[in-house]
Design a protein around this motif. Sequence first.
Motif, PDB file in Angstrom:
ATOM      1  N   THR B  11      -7.916  24.210 -11.892  1.00 54.31           N
ATOM      2  CA  THR B  11      -9.066  24.398 -12.783  1.00 54.31           C
ATOM      3  C   THR B  11     -10.214  23.608 -12.151  1.00 54.31           C
ATOM      4  OG1 THR B  11      -7.529  24.320 -14.660  1.00 54.31           O
ATOM      5  CG2 THR B  11      -9.884  24.300 -15.171  1.00 54.31           C
ATOM      6  N   ILE B  18     -16.164  22.217 -16.544  1.00 55.61           N
ATOM      7  CA  ILE B  18     -15.355  23.164 -15.771  1.00 55.61           C
ATOM      8  C   ILE B  18     -16.263  24.178 -15.086  1.00 55.61           C
ATOM      9  CG2 ILE B  18     -13.642  25.002 -16.007  1.00 55.61           C
ATOM     10  CD1 ILE B  18     -12.602  23.363 -18.461  1.00 55.61           C
ATOM     11  N   THR B  20     -16.505  27.461 -14.632  1.00 59.69           N
ATOM     12  CA  THR B  20     -15.845  28.632 -15.226  1.00 59.69           C
ATOM     13  C   THR B  20     -15.925  29.853 -14.304  1.00 59.69           C
ATOM     14  OG1 THR B  20     -17.887  29.129 -16.411  1.00 59.69           O
ATOM     15  CG2 THR B  20     -16.256  27.850 -17.596  1.00 59.69           C
ATOM     16  N   TYR B  23     -13.307  29.407 -11.652  1.00 57.48           N
ATOM     17  CA  TYR B  23     -11.977  29.537 -12.251  1.00 57.48           C
ATOM     18  C   TYR B  23     -11.625  31.008 -12.510  1.00 57.48           C
ATOM     19  CZ  TYR B  23      -7.962  28.813 -15.257  1.00 57.48           C
ATOM     20  OH  TYR B  23      -6.699  28.849 -15.781  1.00 57.48           O
ATOM     21  N   ALA B  40      -1.590  28.954 -16.245  1.00 61.78           N
ATOM     22  CA  ALA B  40      -2.901  28.307 -16.391  1.00 61.78           C
ATOM     23  C   ALA B  40      -2.702  26.937 -17.022  1.00 61.78           C
ATOM     24  CB  ALA B  40      -3.804  29.168 -17.261  1.00 61.78           C
ATOM     25  N   LEU B  41      -3.504  25.974 -16.597  1.00 59.58           N
ATOM     26  CA  LEU B  41      -3.426  24.627 -17.184  1.00 59.58           C
ATOM     27  C   LEU B  41      -2.049  23.991 -16.998  1.00 59.58           C
ATOM     28  CD1 LEU B  41      -5.515  25.244 -20.410  1.00 59.58           C
ATOM     29  CD2 LEU B  41      -6.197  23.859 -18.434  1.00 59.58           C
ATOM     30  N   GLY B  45      -3.574  22.688 -12.707  1.00 56.90           N
ATOM     31  CA  GLY B  45      -4.771  23.015 -13.479  1.00 56.90           C
ATOM     32  C   GLY B  45      -5.317  21.821 -14.244  1.00 56.90           C
ATOM     33  N   TYR B  47      -4.429  19.990 -16.683  1.00 57.91           N
ATOM     34  CA  TYR B  47      -4.514  20.126 -18.139  1.00 57.91           C
ATOM     35  C   TYR B  47      -4.679  18.801 -18.855  1.00 57.91           C
ATOM     36  CZ  TYR B  47       0.458  18.727 -18.625  1.00 57.91           C
ATOM     37  OH  TYR B  47       1.651  18.048 -18.614  1.00 57.91           O
ATOM     38  N   GLU B  54     -12.128  22.142 -23.985  1.00 59.89           N
ATOM     39  CA  GLU B  54     -12.115  22.627 -22.600  1.00 59.89           C
ATOM     40  C   GLU B  54     -10.839  23.412 -22.307  1.00 59.89           C
ATOM     41  OE1 GLU B  54     -14.662  19.236 -20.148  1.00 59.89           O
ATOM     42  OE2 GLU B  54     -12.675  18.705 -20.910  1.00 59.89           O
ATOM     43  N   ARG B  55      -9.739  22.961 -22.891  1.00 58.27           N
ATOM     44  CA  ARG B  55      -8.468  23.653 -22.660  1.00 58.27           C
ATOM     45  C   ARG B  55      -8.476  25.025 -23.326  1.00 58.27           C
ATOM     46  NH1 ARG B  55      -3.888  18.879 -22.956  1.00 58.27           N
ATOM     47  NH2 ARG B  55      -2.483  20.652 -22.661  1.00 58.27           N
ATOM     48  N   THR B  58     -10.614  27.276 -21.160  1.00 56.64           N
ATOM     49  CA  THR B  58      -9.910  27.625 -19.923  1.00 56.64           C
ATOM     50  C   THR B  58      -8.830  28.678 -20.195  1.00 56.64           C
ATOM     51  OG1 THR B  58     -10.295  25.369 -19.158  1.00 56.64           O
ATOM     52  CG2 THR B  58      -8.650  26.641 -17.964  1.00 56.64           C
ATOM     53  N   ALA B  62      -8.600  32.413 -18.555  1.00 56.11           N
ATOM     54  CA  ALA B  62      -7.410  32.835 -17.809  1.00 56.11           C
ATOM     55  C   ALA B  62      -6.912  34.179 -18.329  1.00 56.11           C
ATOM     56  CB  ALA B  62      -6.319  31.774 -17.914  1.00 56.11           C
TER      57      ALA B  62
END
Lengths: 297, 297
Positions: B11, B18, B20, B23, B40-41, B45, B47, B54-55, B58, B62
């Motif tokens: 990420t 981030i 984006t 990503y 993802a994450l 990534g 996490y 933010e998570r 993300t 994804a």
Amino acid sequence: MFSGLSAFPLTPMNEDGIDTVAYAALVRRLADAGVDSIGALGSSGSYAYLSREERAQTARIAVENAGTVPVMIGIGALRTRDVLLLAEDAQKAGASAVLLAPVSYNKLSAEEVYSHFEAVTRNLSIPLCVYDNPGTTNFQFSDELHGRIAQLPNVRSIKIPGMPLDPQEAKARVDRLRALIPAHVSIGVSGDWFGAIGLNAGCEAWYSAWGGLFPRTLLEITRAAQRGDEQEASQLMERLRPLWDLVARQGGSLRVMAAAAELLGLAKSPCLPLPLKAIHGPDRAHLAELIESLELA
Amino acid sequence: MFSGLSAFPLTPMNEDGIDTVAYAALVRRLADAGVDSIGALGSSGSYAYLSREERAQTARIAVENAGTVPVMIGIGALRTRDVLLLAEDAQKAGASAVLLAPVSYNKLSAEEVYSHFEAVTRNLSIPLCVYDNPGTTNFQFSDELHGRIAQLPNVRSIKIPGMPLDPQEAKARVDRLRALIPAHVSIGVSGDWFGAIGLNAGCEAWYSAWGGLFPRTLLEITRAAQRGDEQEASQLMERLRPLWDLVARQGGSLRVMAAAAELLGLAKSPCLPLPLKAIHGPDRAHLAELIESLELA
């Protein structure tokens, strides 16, 4: 403020939030006992488990209830970005100092830890204590790195995790570190069972989890060591051996202290953030007996 | 979705947030290459370094960019409370599964870890993969605990950290774990240098950091192992030995992958959250040479 007994209280909480009433009472109890400083939001205060807002609130309660006792606030977090914000919050709350551990998910390099402390100390207007706790951070400080970080602006103390149990070797270990750091930076021992050993070996401070719950008992040990009565400090410490043995068997103080606070009615049960659990079953019954037989209450 | 190559992208981020755009492009690249799932994450990534918001963001990016490839979202956090919220967010984002590591500050007990997984799986409506990564969590799963957790509702896979390098011993290790877990729970190997060894030893999945950056190269290895061509898989893996050696010297993939993504223009520099730093200096120059000589780009 980086000498004598620094007491690290629990932050009682459950899944709904912090028990602010119980926390305020724990802090007042420490101030009343006359500890030399209060370490709010240390490992015993479960700092890593709280949101930024909860940490700011806890810091404010600690400062408001500490009277004239200086308060140090834990500002550790995985990201430099977040530590900088937590440092701001601690200063706004009226903290006298901050405590910073190199918290990790990915194991950190010495270079990364140095840069982290450099970025944080550059932005501080209050003193910082370096928190060396390999058991929770998975980072092992070298003495050389301690020496470099101790020269950064605002660094005033190092909280070390323990030392050899032999008095001569303990003194040699403290002397080795002392030789590498400036005179204005104190060394404090942590890992409660090392308390008297550390103070007798030349540590200026005892950064103590159990001081956050049984301040009078631990102050007695601290004062004996401070007036040079090494034997008295060791004997008072040795009297608590069954407690240190229980803590060692449990892999640390937090879950035992939480149970003790619950048993004493100083915190509601549960008082730790899940998945952490206070000790229970036979260990908890044994702890209740110890609190009575060692006259800790 | 818990078989074949599961690719774990970086990420890309800096202190402001981030990236984006980068990503989304990384995720599309994996979908175009035809990976079997996207993690993802994950640890790759970062996490653990991101806020809840933010998570969630993300996770949405994804899922939106993965096309028909199923996406698994990392929901690990220190507190059960927070993991439950992250699980909700992942499900709202359209995740096909979640990945959960027993992240720790205070080292966790087996009982605490079991209760944690029990609380989370009880509240899930999508499958969960157990993430066993002692290097970052400081928690060592026993096979017995894996067996107990694998029987909880919604558990469908276990991501194990590695295994013996000897093919016979690797097979024995996978067989031992397999005997303790239900047939509907797959075993996936992580620690990229174990990829071919793990697949050849009977792991159904390869949970791969480098698959998140060089999907075609790692898919070739995965497909060879899946069609039973153990020798071809091993040879393709062996060709990448200089990369695995560099990763081992750096103590893990993250900082090397970040540098590789920067070198390839797939992420801006820096792309890791401070205090983490991508590899630099001679190591980075060596990495640039490897990307060329191993035809990874």
